[in-house]
Scaffold this motif. Structure first.
Motif: not given
Length: 300
Positions: A76, A78, A92, A96-101, A169
């Motif tokens: 994980d 974040e 990010f 899709d510019k996610q805040a976490s993966v 990323n």
């Protein structure tokens, strides 16, 4: 980092080992504010890894043993809260510019050890599936034999290095790099206190993950290049006495015909940056008393 494990003796010949691991990292943690001369000075992310698995070891016969296991791993990452001025450079994850993966990996592995009058055989393999880039499989076979003071080892093995979170990323299409190793070693004990060993090796890395940076666009990246590697020999001598030991070593390595990553070249085709073609090493361990020793080393 923390780990819990327990060796459970089911029978005299079978041991079951469950284990749990957890690790938290703040990689490249930098909370400074951007400036006109250095725009990327803010990086505030946390990475967690959780791993759980079980291993079963079975000594079926005095000359035959097995080891099998399975494990599950969760990664994980974040993007943490930013400070004023750091919002744009604390990147990010993904397009899709996610805040976490999150990425998960499951692996199964096994090994068998067979002792025969002619040769000792160790054979193993590991299969791993990661939800981002799919399966990886690596085998390993080693043949060993001792003849009084002489010992011989032949090794053929595979390995892989999975891309890290920021590798994925920056380049979602990045693939694991895969390594093939061929190795032959001969050792001989000249006496009870003096031994010599010589080792020849050939290492190839297919699809190495390489960091790149474009000065024109000021963009960084991670790419899989064609291949790289090295081949060479190592020689080592060791003397052990009551006062301690001395170990001397020499190695020669060449990348000629193995390295196809231009960024790694150091001018001559047989040399790579940061890797000496020839190296001498010396290590001494000297006992000052029953409880104190010193261990100087030298790498000229």
């Amino acid at each position: 980092y923390g780990e819990l494990r327990y060796d459970w003796k089911l029978f005299d010949t079978i041991t079951i080992t469950p284990r749990l691991q957890a690790k938290r990292q703040y990689p490249w943690n930098s909370l400074g504010s951007p400036s006109e001369t250095d725009e990327i000075v803010f990086y505030n992310k946390v990475a967690d890894r959780y791993r759980g698995g079980v291993t079963i070891a079975w000594d079926a016969l005095p000359t035959l043993s097995f080891l099998v296991g399975d494990e599950l791993m969760l990664d994980d990452a974040e993007r943490l809260a930013t400070t004023p001025g750091g919002e744009e450079v604390n990147t990010f994850f993904g397009p899709d510019k996610q805040a976490s993966v999150s990425y998960w990996t499951e692996a199964a592995f096994g090994q068998v050890l067979v002792t025969t009058p002619l040769v000792n055989i160790t054979a193993g393999a590991r299969y791993e599936y990661q939800n981002q880039f799919g399966p990886s499989f690596v085998p390993r076979v080693a043949l060993t034999r001792s003849f009084d003071r002489l010992s011989v080892k032949l090794l053929v093995s595979g390995a892989f290095k999975a891309p890290g979170i920021e590798n994925i990323n920056i380049n979602p299409k990045i693939r694991p790099e895969r390594t093939r190793v061929y190795e032959a070693e001969v050792g001989y004990e000249l006496s009870d206190d003096v031994s010599l060993s010589a080792n020849a090796f050939d290492i190839t890395i297919d699809g190495p993950i390489v960091y790149t940076y474009d000065d024109a666009t000021q963009l960084e990246g991670y790419e899989n290049f064609a291949s790289t590697g090295t081949r060479g020999v190592e020689v080592q001598g060791r003397m052990r006495e009551a006062w301690g030991s001395i170990t001397l070593g020499y190695s020669y390595a060449s990348a000629d015909g193995k390295n196809f990553v231009d960024l790694y070249r150091a001018g001559s085709p047989d040399q790579m940056r940061g890797m000496p073609g020839q190296k001498l090493t010396a290590l001494g361990i000297f006992k000052l008393s029953d409880h104190v020793s010193i261990a100087p080393s030298l790498v000229p």
